[in-house]
Design a protein around this motif. Sequence first.
Motif, PDB file in Angstrom:
ATOM      1  N   UNK A  43      -8.862  -0.943  -0.257  1.00 29.98           N
ATOM      2  CA  UNK A  43      -8.103  -2.189  -0.241  1.00 29.98           C
ATOM      3  C   UNK A  43      -6.692  -2.022  -0.749  1.00 29.98           C
ATOM      4  N   UNK A  44      -6.497  -1.051  -1.616  1.00 22.75           N
ATOM      5  CA  UNK A  44      -5.216  -0.933  -2.302  1.00 22.75           C
ATOM      6  C   UNK A  44      -4.258   0.088  -1.689  1.00 22.75           C
ATOM      7  N   UNK A  45      -4.814   1.116  -0.985  1.00 22.58           N
ATOM      8  CA  UNK A  45      -3.888   2.132  -0.471  1.00 22.58           C
ATOM      9  C   UNK A  45      -3.088   1.612   0.715  1.00 22.58           C
ATOM     10  N   UNK A  46      -1.886   2.178   0.875  1.00 18.91           N
ATOM     11  CA  UNK A  46      -1.054   1.861   2.033  1.00 18.91           C
ATOM     12  C   UNK A  46      -1.185   3.004   3.014  1.00 18.91           C
ATOM     13  N   UNK A  47      -1.482   2.669   4.256  1.00 21.59           N
ATOM     14  CA  UNK A  47      -1.578   3.699   5.290  1.00 21.59           C
ATOM     15  C   UNK A  47      -1.006   3.154   6.589  1.00 21.59           C
ATOM     16  N   UNK A  48      -0.628   4.076   7.457  1.00 19.36           N
ATOM     17  CA  UNK A  48      -0.142   3.668   8.772  1.00 19.36           C
ATOM     18  C   UNK A  48      -1.341   3.293   9.636  1.00 19.36           C
TER      19      UNK A  48
END
Lengths: 352, 249
Positions: free
Chosen positions: A172-177
């Motif tokens: 939920x927290x990580x940023x990914x493309x």
Amino acid sequence: MKKLMKGNEAIAEAAVRGGCRAFFGYPITPQNEIPEYLSKRLPEVGGCFIQAESEVAAINMVYGAAGSGARAMTSSSSPGISLKQEGISYICGAELPCVIVNMVRGGPGLGGIQPAQSDYFQAVKGGGHGDYHMLVYGPNTVQEAVDIMYDAFDKADKYRMPVMILGDGMIGQIMEAVELPEMKDPAAFPKKEWATDGTGVGASRRIINSLYIEPDVLEKVNHRLFDRYKELEENELRYEEYLVEDAEIVIVAYGTVARISKSAVNALREKGIKAGLLRPITLYPFPAKAIAKVAAEANVKKFVAVELSMGQMIEDVKLAVNGAKPVEFYGRTGGNVMTPEDIVEFVEKEVK
Amino acid sequence: MATVFKKTKMLTDVPFHYCPGCTHGIAHRLVAECLEEIGCEGNVVGIAPVGCAVFAYNYFNVDIQEVAHGRAPAAATGVKRTHPDTIVFAYQGDGDLASIGTAEIVHAAARGENITVIFINNAIYGMTGGQMAPTTLIGQKSTTSQQGRTVPLNGNPIKVCEMLSTLDGPAYIARAALCDPANVAKAKKAIKRGFEMQMQKKGFSLIELLSTCPTNWGMTPVQATEYVKENMTKQFPLGVFKDIDKESK
Ligand SMILES: Cc1ncc(C[n+]2csc(CCOP(=O)(O)OP(=O)(O)O)c2C)c(N)n1
Ligand code: SF4
Ligand SMILES: [Mg+2]
């Protein structure tokens, strides 16, 4: 075109594109970005967002909305999901389709707000009272979470049961493309003749219910539910195998822990240790047959279950391996997350 | 021959399972008659509670959902937000609404949720065998207040209408008693007004019906209606507690 997005927001957008038009929830970390995003997004597509007075109310709003035909969902994190269990049991008993996201945090009790996988038992073994299961996914990337969310309502509608997405907090927290799929057209969704849309009278009346006073009738209902779980096993079972073919050590891990384990497998291979990874994508149904098959291979010496818990999924791994090979456990808890090096070190000790 | 009484088409032909003299039956009939009179056949969703009225889904000739104990206002919210132009009503007992479901009723009212709640206050947990309810009167005996309810031990009965009418969300809140023909007629008027408010999208409405449970009160049906009239109405005064149309005039 790929877009850089935080996991929770990407899941929320995928829900809308997958047809979600009703969300009911109550704030809790680490999933707040889902309701926050949807509070703005759902009204844009004619949907309904309500911040409920509690998780208990939220899941019962889902019951009402799902029962009258909406693609409805809720999201929460561990303590909130505990509160929803009565409602989830009713939803399963009344055979209502909906989607539930659990961004798991450490427990028991108020626990912590850091990632965990300690709600595995609750998610796959029932959680609330009575004989029931849900279709449960443990995505390992934001993209996979998006893809699962996008189709979750179709699956929920098809089997008339809740779909749970069990995120481990990190997802939920990580940023990914991510590549976001196109908006599904609600007009193309199958009509729900069983839903209480208000038009029923006399013979066309619909009743949404989970009360069956006659033992024989309730027993039949239970069998009907479990026949459907068999269908899930035939149609929806998903898992990934990575370098398992010649492996001596097979790690079993799901969610972001599987990604950490994959790095560990690569590092172990560089050190000359033949490691592999079996990653359940559906946690219920569980890939027991696939694990049993691997366990029967002569090259396989040992399994290692890696989890962010004191050892929950390992019980399903052991049931699947059924004594054919030893099954060891490596886990961190409390919101602590292992590194690939931690896993490498553990496996190295095991092969000695 | 002229027809003087005809059963409303908004009830099914299934016989009620309620005990003789229980006013749940009267309440069902009034609700169903009002639904017929406002002309919403084929455009209603009911919500049945957990309590003696759990089988209400067998009786109302409408689409209906049976929901968890106390959660009817939440489920009704989900239905109403999905079908804003459909009449949605919840039917709840005092244990259901005023004990386990206090949060849900307060917040549905506070949101001004455009639903109608029929609140059956029989001052007892009927279905589970006569335990004390949040509305049990001081001095009233139940299986869990065998010497009679006392304030030091059990606190005071909850006056739901008075409490909810302090909120801004509700459009109409009234209390009536199912104890004699005149009061039954008033109850019907109140229920109809609640549904009309909903049709006009004015917001939340709740009608509390002082009711009997002869079985668990240990009374004959006649004694029970007397008890409502003489005792319950003192603790729970009858009347309209909120009517936004009258306020604005
Ligand atoms: C979570 C939960 N707790 C307890 C019960 C048991 N239970 C069933 S009905 C009831 C009380 C009903 O009383 P009331 O709402 O006043 O309705 P009545 O039977 O008097 O009409 C209770 C406690 C239940 N079904 N679910
Ligand atoms: S137990 Fe009481 S409330 Fe229930 S049906 Fe009998 S008389 Fe009515
Ligand atoms: Mg009662």
